[in-house]
Scaffold this motif. Structure first.
Motif, PDB file in Angstrom:
ATOM      1  N   ILE A 165       1.271   7.053  -6.317  1.00 17.40           N
ATOM      2  CA  ILE A 165       0.143   7.961  -6.538  1.00 17.40           C
ATOM      3  C   ILE A 165       0.542   9.396  -6.205  1.00 17.40           C
ATOM      4  CG2 ILE A 165      -2.142   8.587  -5.673  1.00 17.40           C
ATOM      5  CD1 ILE A 165      -2.506   5.542  -5.144  1.00 17.40           C
ATOM      6  N   LEU A 219       0.819  -1.206   0.000  1.00 20.16           N
ATOM      7  CA  LEU A 219       0.000   0.000   0.000  1.00 20.16           C
ATOM      8  C   LEU A 219       0.846   1.245   0.000  1.00 20.16           C
ATOM      9  CD1 LEU A 219      -2.900  -0.673   2.476  1.00 20.16           C
ATOM     10  CD2 LEU A 219      -2.961  -0.432   0.021  1.00 20.16           C
ATOM     11  N   THR A 268     -12.179   7.635   4.394  1.00 22.09           N
ATOM     12  CA  THR A 268     -12.928   8.691   5.096  1.00 22.09           C
ATOM     13  C   THR A 268     -14.381   8.346   5.409  1.00 22.09           C
ATOM     14  OG1 THR A 268     -13.873   9.995   3.270  1.00 22.09           O
ATOM     15  CG2 THR A 268     -11.559  10.385   3.782  1.00 22.09           C
ATOM     16  N   SER A 302     -12.291  11.005 -10.430  1.00 26.58           N
ATOM     17  CA  SER A 302     -12.407  11.174  -8.989  1.00 26.58           C
ATOM     18  C   SER A 302     -13.801  10.795  -8.512  1.00 26.58           C
ATOM     19  CB  SER A 302     -12.102  12.631  -8.634  1.00 26.58           C
ATOM     20  OG  SER A 302     -11.959  12.754  -7.255  1.00 26.58           O
ATOM     21  N   PHE A 303     -13.865   9.919  -7.521  1.00 25.79           N
ATOM     22  CA  PHE A 303     -15.148   9.493  -6.973  1.00 25.79           C
ATOM     23  C   PHE A 303     -15.298  10.016  -5.556  1.00 25.79           C
ATOM     24  CE2 PHE A 303     -14.067   5.928  -9.878  1.00 25.79           C
ATOM     25  CZ  PHE A 303     -15.143   6.047 -10.731  1.00 25.79           C
ATOM     26  N   SER A 307       0.393  12.474  -8.808  1.00 26.53           N
ATOM     27  CA  SER A 307      -0.561  13.556  -8.626  1.00 26.53           C
ATOM     28  C   SER A 307       0.137  14.879  -8.373  1.00 26.53           C
ATOM     29  CB  SER A 307      -1.521  13.235  -7.487  1.00 26.53           C
ATOM     30  OG  SER A 307      -0.803  12.802  -6.381  1.00 26.53           O
ATOM     31  N   THR A 318     -12.932  13.232   8.190  1.00 23.61           N
ATOM     32  CA  THR A 318     -12.133  12.375   9.064  1.00 23.61           C
ATOM     33  C   THR A 318     -11.805  11.086   8.341  1.00 23.61           C
ATOM     34  OG1 THR A 318     -14.124  11.458  10.055  1.00 23.61           O
ATOM     35  CG2 THR A 318     -13.085  13.282  11.213  1.00 23.61           C
ATOM     36  N   THR A 319     -10.560  10.655   8.488  1.00 22.75           N
ATOM     37  CA  THR A 319     -10.132   9.428   7.834  1.00 22.75           C
ATOM     38  C   THR A 319      -9.017   8.785   8.640  1.00 22.75           C
ATOM     39  OG1 THR A 319      -9.482   8.457   5.724  1.00 22.75           O
ATOM     40  CG2 THR A 319      -8.381  10.496   6.360  1.00 22.75           C
ATOM     41  N   GLU A 320      -8.692   7.548   8.309  1.00 21.26           N
ATOM     42  CA  GLU A 320      -7.650   6.870   9.074  1.00 21.26           C
ATOM     43  C   GLU A 320      -6.277   7.384   8.666  1.00 21.26           C
ATOM     44  OE1 GLU A 320      -7.817   2.841  10.113  1.00 21.26           O
ATOM     45  OE2 GLU A 320      -9.903   2.648   9.565  1.00 21.26           O
ATOM     46  N   PHE A 372      -7.858   1.420  -2.313  1.00 23.68           N
ATOM     47  CA  PHE A 372      -6.855   2.481  -2.426  1.00 23.68           C
ATOM     48  C   PHE A 372      -6.706   2.952  -3.866  1.00 23.68           C
ATOM     49  CE2 PHE A 372      -4.017   3.903   1.011  1.00 23.68           C
ATOM     50  CZ  PHE A 372      -4.647   3.316   2.078  1.00 23.68           C
ATOM     51  N   VAL A 373      -6.607   1.986  -4.782  1.00 25.24           N
ATOM     52  CA  VAL A 373      -6.403   2.348  -6.194  1.00 25.24           C
ATOM     53  C   VAL A 373      -7.586   3.172  -6.693  1.00 25.24           C
ATOM     54  CG1 VAL A 373      -6.281   1.429  -8.536  1.00 25.24           C
ATOM     55  CG2 VAL A 373      -4.828   0.470  -6.737  1.00 25.24           C
ATOM     56  N   PRO A 410      -7.724   9.502  -9.189  1.00 18.62           N
ATOM     57  CA  PRO A 410      -7.685  10.955  -9.400  1.00 18.62           C
ATOM     58  C   PRO A 410      -6.453  11.399 -10.187  1.00 18.62           C
ATOM     59  CG  PRO A 410      -8.337  10.505  -7.164  1.00 18.62           C
ATOM     60  CD  PRO A 410      -7.974   9.173  -7.782  1.00 18.62           C
ATOM     61  N   SER A 411      -5.352  10.639 -10.106  1.00 19.23           N
ATOM     62  CA  SER A 411      -4.139  11.055 -10.824  1.00 19.23           C
ATOM     63  C   SER A 411      -4.315  10.899 -12.332  1.00 19.23           C
ATOM     64  CB  SER A 411      -2.931  10.264 -10.333  1.00 19.23           C
ATOM     65  OG  SER A 411      -3.087   8.906 -10.645  1.00 19.23           O
ATOM     66  N   ALA A 418      -3.877  12.933  -3.544  1.00 17.84           N
ATOM     67  CA  ALA A 418      -4.899  12.747  -4.575  1.00 17.84           C
ATOM     68  C   ALA A 418      -5.861  13.933  -4.645  1.00 17.84           C
ATOM     69  CB  ALA A 418      -5.672  11.462  -4.309  1.00 17.84           C
ATOM     70  N   SER A 427     -13.196   2.242   5.856  1.00 19.50           N
ATOM     71  CA  SER A 427     -12.796   3.281   6.806  1.00 19.50           C
ATOM     72  C   SER A 427     -11.530   4.013   6.343  1.00 19.50           C
ATOM     73  CB  SER A 427     -12.565   2.674   8.188  1.00 19.50           C
ATOM     74  OG  SER A 427     -11.544   1.707   8.126  1.00 19.50           O
ATOM     75  N   VAL A 428     -10.733   3.391   5.470  1.00 21.90           N
ATOM     76  CA  VAL A 428      -9.512   4.070   4.997  1.00 21.90           C
ATOM     77  C   VAL A 428      -9.821   5.161   3.988  1.00 21.90           C
ATOM     78  CG1 VAL A 428      -7.981   2.105   5.411  1.00 21.90           C
ATOM     79  CG2 VAL A 428      -8.994   2.416   3.140  1.00 21.90           C
ATOM     80  N   TYR A 463      -9.920   4.907  -4.992  1.00 22.88           N
ATOM     81  CA  TYR A 463     -10.168   6.206  -4.356  1.00 22.88           C
ATOM     82  C   TYR A 463      -8.974   7.160  -4.470  1.00 22.88           C
ATOM     83  CZ  TYR A 463     -11.710   9.656  -0.957  1.00 22.88           C
ATOM     84  OH  TYR A 463     -12.066  10.823  -0.351  1.00 22.88           O
ATOM     85  N   TYR A 464      -7.770   6.641  -4.164  1.00 19.83           N
ATOM     86  CA  TYR A 464      -6.605   7.527  -4.145  1.00 19.83           C
ATOM     87  C   TYR A 464      -5.830   7.510  -5.454  1.00 19.83           C
ATOM     88  CZ  TYR A 464      -7.333   7.658   0.893  1.00 19.83           C
ATOM     89  OH  TYR A 464      -7.878   7.830   2.131  1.00 19.83           O
ATOM     90  N   GLY A 465      -5.974   6.433  -6.229  1.00 20.90           N
ATOM     91  CA  GLY A 465      -5.159   6.273  -7.430  1.00 20.90           C
ATOM     92  C   GLY A 465      -5.763   6.923  -8.657  1.00 20.90           C
ATOM     93  N   LEU A 510      -8.261  -4.237   0.064  1.00 24.32           N
ATOM     94  CA  LEU A 510      -7.773  -2.953   0.575  1.00 24.32           C
ATOM     95  C   LEU A 510      -6.991  -2.203  -0.512  1.00 24.32           C
ATOM     96  CD1 LEU A 510      -7.692  -1.219   3.122  1.00 24.32           C
ATOM     97  CD2 LEU A 510      -5.633  -2.418   3.821  1.00 24.32           C
ATOM     98  N   VAL A 511      -6.191  -2.940  -1.267  1.00 25.24           N
ATOM     99  CA  VAL A 511      -5.427  -2.321  -2.361  1.00 25.24           C
ATOM    100  C   VAL A 511      -6.382  -1.801  -3.435  1.00 25.24           C
ATOM    101  CG1 VAL A 511      -3.757  -2.751  -4.207  1.00 25.24           C
ATOM    102  CG2 VAL A 511      -3.369  -3.707  -1.934  1.00 25.24           C
ATOM    103  N   LEU A 539       1.159  16.202 -11.725  1.00 17.32           N
ATOM    104  CA  LEU A 539       0.009  16.691 -12.472  1.00 17.32           C
ATOM    105  C   LEU A 539      -0.444  18.051 -11.953  1.00 17.32           C
ATOM    106  CD1 LEU A 539      -2.261  13.563 -12.977  1.00 17.32           C
ATOM    107  CD2 LEU A 539      -1.115  14.920 -14.714  1.00 17.32           C
ATOM    108  N   LYS A 576      -8.020  15.057  -2.367  1.00 17.58           N
ATOM    109  CA  LYS A 576      -9.328  14.860  -1.748  1.00 17.58           C
ATOM    110  C   LYS A 576      -9.635  15.974  -0.746  1.00 17.58           C
ATOM    111  CE  LYS A 576     -10.158  10.937  -3.787  1.00 17.58           C
ATOM    112  NZ  LYS A 576     -11.281  10.765  -4.717  1.00 17.58           N
ATOM    113  N   PRO A 583      -5.519  -7.822  -2.826  1.00 22.87           N
ATOM    114  CA  PRO A 583      -6.309  -7.524  -1.625  1.00 22.87           C
ATOM    115  C   PRO A 583      -7.359  -6.443  -1.892  1.00 22.87           C
ATOM    116  CG  PRO A 583      -3.956  -7.425  -1.159  1.00 22.87           C
ATOM    117  CD  PRO A 583      -4.106  -7.519  -2.646  1.00 22.87           C
TER     118      PRO A 583
END
Lengths: 267, 220
Positions: free
Chosen positions: A15, A8, B166, B83-84, A19, A83-85, B71-72, B78-79, A95, B163-164, B74-76, B67-68, A22, A97, B65
């Motif tokens: 990422i 991760l 937000t 964007s969601f 970003s 709020t987030t982890e 991550f991809v 946007p690059s 990214a 939860s990762v 939500y965080y990946g 979790l990956v 960009l 957000k 996984p």
């Protein structure tokens, strides 16, 4: 889990780099924030007394919530909290957000490669937590060699402890977990922000006490995406302003009983 | 009693978390089912062009996984300009993941229908698609219910991973209460009890569905 997390963090790093490059073509964050009318602030929301949900009202509250409100007011916008982890918080900033993170983010060279920071708004240092009946003394990090030390995953403290070889570092999702393990004797000590230790010991009701503080000072800043010089200047001005008008000091006394914008020796 | 006070204090936060958990679980179940059916069909039809993309997809989603994947998405993304919102990203990731597992349950069930059924259908003049639609799939669904329920019940617990990104679903809500009360054991147990209750509701649905689908086979 360890491999998943290292995967991760690699993905997150990739990422971040993409970003950030960009974003070099985008408008300055200050213009974006002003035209949107809100400053999007991210925090964990489970890190008292910095930022946490009030158990009675469910409202987000804490030192950093107050600071964010003051800063947003100086920038002439409204704060909008997310709020987030911790595990995803820096990736989310990369990214786009949210605009900034107020979550005791230590200014480290590694993080400065990915983000720009405001000037420091609090100063702290690391402090040990041990069991109340602890007879051994751990005056330095080095004295913990051969012992089990608990701390939060992905925190500054993890890097600090791992830099000293021979400490058996156990990482945990959060402070409630390692404090419980410390109280039950599964680890010998825990390491956290000294600003937090007083609060933890007061509110946790566990048989624990504060240990040594370690000399080097952590500078805590507000990270945001690189390439936003106007935003950086405006944010630093806002920080100066709330120092000058005394509102920062007031908030600091409210949560800690002293001024956290001074170096630990002067607090 | 102190424990009761603690749980009473935690209840509103936990129930707000349950709301999110349910939204994610139910929406992703629908998404997963919508995706799982065509995937299963694509993997059994006699066309390589339909088979291999579906095979690659299922392998990818089962081989990385969740979790990956979250991550991809939500965080990946946007690059590259996609964007969601956290809600969309979470439902999307869970649906894409569950769809792969559901398609395998369904594929197994389709293959589990006796080949004599195909032969019999062809002998009365049905073509491939008609056989699949009117003869095989109705029987396959009945066989697939227990293993599809497995996936759907796993989904309820997998929502804890959002939860990762937000979203204050049940797990993050629990952590928030623990952060201020420092009572991990009773609160994690409370969260476990809630997950169990939610899963039991879906188990009841599974039983009812099995009875309903089984009726056709009992009446004659």
């Amino acid at each position: 889990m360890a491999t998943t997390l290292s995967k991760l963090s690699k993905i997150a790093a990739a990422i971040l780099i993409t970003s950030v490059t960009l974003n070099a073509f985008a408008a300055d964050l200050l213009d974006t924030v002003k035209s949107r009318g809100t400053l999007k602030v991210a925090m964990e929301g489970n890190y008292p007394p910095f930022n946490f949900k009030d158990p009675k009202s469910g409202e987000l509250t804490g030192f950093e919530v107050d600071v964010a409100k003051l800063l947003a007011a100086k920038l002439g916008v409204k704060p909008e909290f997310t709020t987030t982890e911790w595990s995803g918080i820096l990736a989310g900033l990369g990214a786009g957000k949210y605009d900034v993170i107020l979550n005791q983010v230590g200014i480290t060279p590694e993080r400065q490669k990915a983000f720009d920071f405001s000037q420091p708004y609090t100063f702290s240092s690391a402090q040990l937590i041990v069991r109340k009946d602890e007879k051994r003394s751990f005056p330095t990090l080095e004295s913990l060699k051969g012992y089990k030390l608990g701390l939060g995953q992905g925190t500054n403290f993890e890097q600090k402890a791992k830099a000293v070889s021979g400490i058996d570092v156990k990482t945990y999702p959060g402070s409630p977990e390692y404090l419980a393990d410390l109280a039950s004797g599964r680890i010998d000590a825990a390491l956290n922000d000294r600003l937090l230790v007083g609060y933890l010991l007061k509110s946790s009701n566990l048989p624990l006490k504060a240990g040594a503080t370690f000399g080097d000072i952590d500078k805590i800043g507000i990270p945001f995406q690189k390439g936003n010089p106007k935003f950086q200047a405006a944010l630093n001005n806002a920080l100066d302003d709330i120092q000058k008008d005394g509102s920062f000091k007031q908030v600091s006394f409210k949560w800690f009983g002293f001024d956290v914008s001074k170096a630990p020796a002067a607090q | 009693m102190e424990l009761l006070d603690l749980l009473q204090q935690a209840a509103p936060t936990l129930f707000r978390g349950v709301g999110y958990t349910l939204i994610f679980a139910v929406a992703s179940m629908l998404g997963g089912l919508l995706l799982g059916f065509p995937l299963a069909i694509a993997r059994i039809v006699p066309s390589r062009w339909a088979q291999w993309p579906a095979t690659v997809y299922v392998s990818l989603m089962r081989g990385t996984p969740l979790l990956v994947q979250i991550f991809v998405i939500y965080y990946g993304l946007p690059s590259i300009g996609i964007s969601f919102s956290p809600l969309t990203a979470g439902i999307l990731a869970l649906s894409l993941n569950a769809g792969a597992y559901l398609s395998e349950s369904l594929r197994g069930a389709i293959l589990g229908v006796h080949t004599g059924q195909w032969a019999a259908s062809y002998s009365i003049g049905l073509n491939y698609w008609q056989t699949l639609r009117y003869v095989i799939i109705p029987q396959a669904i009945r066989i697939a219910v227990p293993s599809m329920s497995n996936t759907l019940i796993s989904l309820i617990k997998d929502t804890s991973l959002v939860s990762v990104i937000t979203v204050t679903e049940l797990m993050l809500a629990t952590k928030e209460v623990i952060a201020v009360t420092f009572r991990p054991l009773p609160l994690y147990l409370a969260a476990a009890a809630i997950y169990w209750c939610l899963s039991m509701c879906f188990e009841r649905l599974q039983i009812r569905l099995e009875r309903k689908l089984g009726q056709a086979h009992k009446s004659n």
